[in-house]
Design a protein around this motif. Structure first.
Motif, PDB file in Angstrom:
ATOM      1  N   ALA A   1      74.870  -5.493  51.002  1.00 12.98           N
ATOM      2  CA  ALA A   1      74.006  -5.590  49.816  1.00 12.98           C
ATOM      3  C   ALA A   1      74.087  -4.298  49.001  1.00 12.98           C
ATOM      4  CB  ALA A   1      72.566  -5.872  50.241  1.00 12.98           C
ATOM      5  N   ARG A   2      74.046  -3.160  49.679  1.00 15.90           N
ATOM      6  CA  ARG A   2      74.061  -1.855  48.990  1.00 15.90           C
ATOM      7  C   ARG A   2      75.396  -1.635  48.266  1.00 15.90           C
ATOM      8  NH1 ARG A   2      73.669   1.358  53.389  1.00 15.90           N
ATOM      9  NH2 ARG A   2      75.840   2.009  53.216  1.00 15.90           N
TER      10      ARG A   2
ATOM     11  N   LEU B   1      72.007  -6.309  61.215  1.00  9.73           N
ATOM     12  CA  LEU B   1      71.151  -6.079  60.043  1.00  9.73           C
ATOM     13  C   LEU B   1      71.618  -4.848  59.271  1.00  9.73           C
ATOM     14  CD1 LEU B   1      67.779  -6.924  61.810  1.00  9.73           C
ATOM     15  CD2 LEU B   1      68.919  -8.317  60.047  1.00  9.73           C
ATOM     16  N   ASP B   2      72.114  -3.847  59.978  1.00 10.03           N
ATOM     17  CA  ASP B   2      72.660  -2.650  59.334  1.00 10.03           C
ATOM     18  C   ASP B   2      73.801  -3.051  58.399  1.00 10.03           C
ATOM     19  OD1 ASP B   2      73.586  -0.043  58.738  1.00 10.03           O
ATOM     20  OD2 ASP B   2      73.295   0.656  60.775  1.00 10.03           O
TER      21      ASP B   2
ATOM     22  N   MET C   1      77.531  -3.885  47.183  1.00 10.69           N
ATOM     23  CA  MET C   1      77.666  -4.761  46.016  1.00 10.69           C
ATOM     24  C   MET C   1      76.752  -4.281  44.898  1.00 10.69           C
ATOM     25  SD  MET C   1      78.679  -8.521  47.451  1.00 10.69           S
ATOM     26  CE  MET C   1      77.076  -9.068  47.978  1.00 10.69           C
TER      27      MET C   1
ATOM     28  N   HIS D   1      72.625  -3.768  64.614  1.00  8.19           N
ATOM     29  CA  HIS D   1      73.955  -3.587  64.039  1.00  8.19           C
ATOM     30  C   HIS D   1      74.260  -4.687  63.017  1.00  8.19           C
ATOM     31  CE1 HIS D   1      78.444  -3.901  64.120  1.00  8.19           C
ATOM     32  NE2 HIS D   1      78.384  -2.589  64.150  1.00  8.19           N
TER      33      HIS D   1
ATOM     34  N   MET E   1      84.804   3.679  44.215  1.00  4.50           N
ATOM     35  CA  MET E   1      83.789   2.724  43.806  1.00  4.50           C
ATOM     36  C   MET E   1      84.217   2.087  42.493  1.00  4.50           C
ATOM     37  SD  MET E   1      79.734   3.467  43.109  1.00  4.50           S
ATOM     38  CE  MET E   1      79.942   4.990  43.995  1.00  4.50           C
TER      39      MET E   1
ATOM     40  N   VAL F   1      67.425  -7.878  49.409  1.00  3.97           N
ATOM     41  CA  VAL F   1      68.163  -8.310  50.606  1.00  3.97           C
ATOM     42  C   VAL F   1      68.302  -7.122  51.563  1.00  3.97           C
ATOM     43  CG1 VAL F   1      70.426  -9.054  51.482  1.00  3.97           C
ATOM     44  CG2 VAL F   1      69.414 -10.192  49.479  1.00  3.97           C
ATOM     45  N   GLY F   2      68.665  -5.974  51.011  1.00  2.00           N
ATOM     46  CA  GLY F   2      68.785  -4.766  51.841  1.00  2.00           C
ATOM     47  C   GLY F   2      67.453  -4.368  52.461  1.00  2.00           C
TER      48      GLY F   2
ATOM     49  N   SER G   1      78.982   4.955  55.911  1.00  2.00           N
ATOM     50  CA  SER G   1      79.458   3.577  56.111  1.00  2.00           C
ATOM     51  C   SER G   1      78.459   2.817  56.941  1.00  2.00           C
ATOM     52  CB  SER G   1      80.821   3.560  56.764  1.00  2.00           C
ATOM     53  OG  SER G   1      80.712   4.029  58.088  1.00  2.00           O
TER      54      SER G   1
ATOM     55  N   ALA H   1      66.645  -6.654  55.417  1.00  2.85           N
ATOM     56  CA  ALA H   1      67.465  -6.293  56.587  1.00  2.85           C
ATOM     57  C   ALA H   1      66.927  -5.014  57.235  1.00  2.85           C
ATOM     58  CB  ALA H   1      68.929  -6.120  56.173  1.00  2.85           C
TER      59      ALA H   1
ATOM     60  N   LEU I   1      72.891   4.023  64.247  1.00  2.00           N
ATOM     61  CA  LEU I   1      72.414   2.897  63.430  1.00  2.00           C
ATOM     62  C   LEU I   1      71.665   3.453  62.231  1.00  2.00           C
ATOM     63  CD1 LEU I   1      71.296   0.753  66.464  1.00  2.00           C
ATOM     64  CD2 LEU I   1      73.178   0.182  64.905  1.00  2.00           C
TER      65      LEU I   1
ATOM     66  N   VAL J   1      74.431  -6.111  57.142  1.00  2.61           N
ATOM     67  CA  VAL J   1      73.912  -6.925  56.027  1.00  2.61           C
ATOM     68  C   VAL J   1      73.395  -5.987  54.930  1.00  2.61           C
ATOM     69  CG1 VAL J   1      72.062  -8.506  55.321  1.00  2.61           C
ATOM     70  CG2 VAL J   1      73.352  -8.949  57.423  1.00  2.61           C
ATOM     71  N   GLY J   2      72.645  -4.974  55.329  1.00  2.00           N
ATOM     72  CA  GLY J   2      72.131  -3.996  54.362  1.00  2.00           C
ATOM     73  C   GLY J   2      73.258  -3.248  53.670  1.00  2.00           C
TER      74      GLY J   2
ATOM     75  N   ARG K   1      64.529   5.509  54.656  1.00  2.00           N
ATOM     76  CA  ARG K   1      63.161   5.298  54.156  1.00  2.00           C
ATOM     77  C   ARG K   1      62.127   5.411  55.264  1.00  2.00           C
ATOM     78  NH1 ARG K   1      64.153   2.028  49.670  1.00  2.00           N
ATOM     79  NH2 ARG K   1      66.383   2.196  49.307  1.00  2.00           N
TER      80      ARG K   1
ATOM     81  N   LEU L   1      69.852  -7.772  45.340  1.00  4.60           N
ATOM     82  CA  LEU L   1      70.551  -7.111  46.452  1.00  4.60           C
ATOM     83  C   LEU L   1      69.676  -6.030  47.077  1.00  4.60           C
ATOM     84  CD1 LEU L   1      74.045  -6.976  44.737  1.00  4.60           C
ATOM     85  CD2 LEU L   1      73.424  -8.408  46.706  1.00  4.60           C
TER      86      LEU L   1
ATOM     87  N   ILE M   1      70.698   2.459  59.430  1.00  6.22           N
ATOM     88  CA  ILE M   1      69.629   1.720  58.750  1.00  6.22           C
ATOM     89  C   ILE M   1      68.250   2.091  59.311  1.00  6.22           C
ATOM     90  CG2 ILE M   1      69.586  -0.343  60.235  1.00  6.22           C
ATOM     91  CD1 ILE M   1      69.463  -2.028  57.628  1.00  6.22           C
TER      92      ILE M   1
ATOM     93  N   ASP N   1      70.766   5.125  47.646  1.00  8.35           N
ATOM     94  CA  ASP N   1      70.931   5.282  49.088  1.00  8.35           C
ATOM     95  C   ASP N   1      72.394   5.580  49.404  1.00  8.35           C
ATOM     96  OD1 ASP N   1      68.323   4.751  49.785  1.00  8.35           O
ATOM     97  OD2 ASP N   1      68.671   2.627  50.215  1.00  8.35           O
ATOM     98  N   ARG N   2      72.630   6.657  50.103  1.00 12.55           N
ATOM     99  CA  ARG N   2      73.961   7.000  50.618  1.00 12.55           C
ATOM    100  C   ARG N   2      74.945   7.313  49.490  1.00 12.55           C
ATOM    101  NH1 ARG N   2      74.057   4.218  55.501  1.00 12.55           N
ATOM    102  NH2 ARG N   2      71.904   3.634  55.890  1.00 12.55           N
TER     103      ARG N   2
ATOM    104  N   THR O   1      83.682  -0.895  47.080  1.00 16.93           N
ATOM    105  CA  THR O   1      83.252   0.076  48.091  1.00 16.93           C
ATOM    106  C   THR O   1      82.225   1.014  47.446  1.00 16.93           C
ATOM    107  OG1 THR O   1      84.825   1.831  47.582  1.00 16.93           O
ATOM    108  CG2 THR O   1      85.593   0.086  49.089  1.00 16.93           C
ATOM    109  N   GLU O   2      81.684   1.921  48.248  1.00 17.62           N
ATOM    110  CA  GLU O   2      80.784   2.949  47.714  1.00 17.62           C
ATOM    111  C   GLU O   2      81.544   4.231  47.398  1.00 17.62           C
ATOM    112  OE1 GLU O   2      76.618   2.865  49.596  1.00 17.62           O
ATOM    113  OE2 GLU O   2      77.934   2.105  51.165  1.00 17.62           O
ATOM    114  N   GLY O   3      82.870   4.166  47.425  1.00 15.57           N
ATOM    115  CA  GLY O   3      83.676   5.352  47.142  1.00 15.57           C
ATOM    116  C   GLY O   3      84.619   5.632  48.307  1.00 15.57           C
TER     117      GLY O   3
ATOM    118  N   ALA P   1      65.314  -4.619  60.944  1.00 16.39           N
ATOM    119  CA  ALA P   1      66.000  -3.715  61.890  1.00 16.39           C
ATOM    120  C   ALA P   1      65.004  -2.778  62.558  1.00 16.39           C
ATOM    121  CB  ALA P   1      67.077  -2.916  61.158  1.00 16.39           C
TER     122      ALA P   1
END
Lengths: 182, 182
Positions: free
Chosen positions: B153-154, B146-147, B156, B144, A1, A149-150, B182, A153, A171, B149-150, A177, A146, A173, B176-177, B37-39, A157
């Motif tokens: 956003a996450r 929307l997943d 970034m 998929h 990251m 935006v998440g 991924s 989405a 999936l 897109v989320g 939550r 962001l 997403i 989140d995550r 990336t997230e790591g 979904a």
């Protein structure tokens, strides 16, 4: 990251495009999507756009001005649910247009501030956190975009949480939550 | 929460706009964002767009055709990491252009199928799940999108996980995550 320091140009690269992103996601969509929620107490995409409009009016640039003015009183608290009264009678398209216009003028004002590295270290008093820097405020503005935006989405979904059948397992997403989050 | 059945027109309303949404999020962004990336083991926005391109080529419409053809063999497995070789040498803008073109022709093919309610109940064999319906496949295509897109956003947002300072507490997307998802 990559954990980046805030640079104004990188922040502006996101801030200036968020109205287009949100409009691309939502403009002209059937109510099935635009008024869906994740359950009781959660927000629809329509509610989120109203919240973003309120932020443009009362949060980000007003707080940046507050920090630069050097006054010592805390920021006015931000009303996270103002959209439930302010959006009344407005269409999704009205709210998207307001968000687009307000964001454009706020980004123009941010650029006109010509912030230096030392400006970004200037502090203001957050009503909950105490000392926060202007750089932290601007990074939060970006992440807040962001985050929503998440959220949009994820909320859309979940309209198909049952319709996907066994694919639900793949999936992720659909499993983020529950009701009550926003 | 509205848990909707799949209707082709509602699905198309999302599917046809996803290239614009992803382009609005990413087109022309500095690498700070596009290659974050997230790591370890997680995907950058650039990787996600390559994955979406591969899906347009090999997953959704080919599987819809497979179901409508009535053959009894299972679908070919989908390669979830094909983009790590297929995207080599391609710019983010190349990938966004491919995704836009492929999605437009796939949505046109979907509409040309003129699917009835009974077509949406037709089944194919998923290599892991067994019987799945065409309706479930199309709902999964939407979710998929929307997943991812989320996810973009996450991913970034997490570039500024430190830069937001104490506001991190209010920005749920930053929590989140962890690495490995991924």
């Amino acid at each position: 990251m990559r954990r980046a320091d805030l640079h104004v140009n990188d922040a502006v690269a996101i801030l200036k495009r968020t109205p287009l992103t949100i409009s691309a996601l939502l403009d002209g969509l059937p109510d099935t999507w635009a008024h869906a929620t994740e359950g009781e107490g959660t927000w629809s995409p329509y509610d989120v756009v109203g919240h973003l409009v309120h932020g443009e009016r009362t949060d980000w640039i007003p707080r940046a001005r507050h920090i630069l003015s050097g006054v010592s009183r805390p920021f006015a608290p931000f009303d996270r649910t103002a959209q439930f009264t302010e959006s009344e009678g407005k269409s999704l398209e009205d709210l998207l247009a307001s968000f687009t216009d307000l964001r454009a003028s706020n980004v123009a004002e941010l650029l006109a501030m010509s912030l230096s590295r030392s400006d970004l270290e200037r502090t203001g008093q957050h009503p909950d956190f105490g000392d926060v820097t202007l750089g932290q405020l601007l990074a939060t503005w970006v992440v807040h975009d962001l985050d929503h935006v998440g959220q949009i989405a994820r909320t859309m979904a979940k309209v198909y949480v049952d319709a996907v059948g066994p694919w639900s397992e793949y999936l992720s997403i659909l499993h983020d939550r529950g009701p009550g989050g926003s």
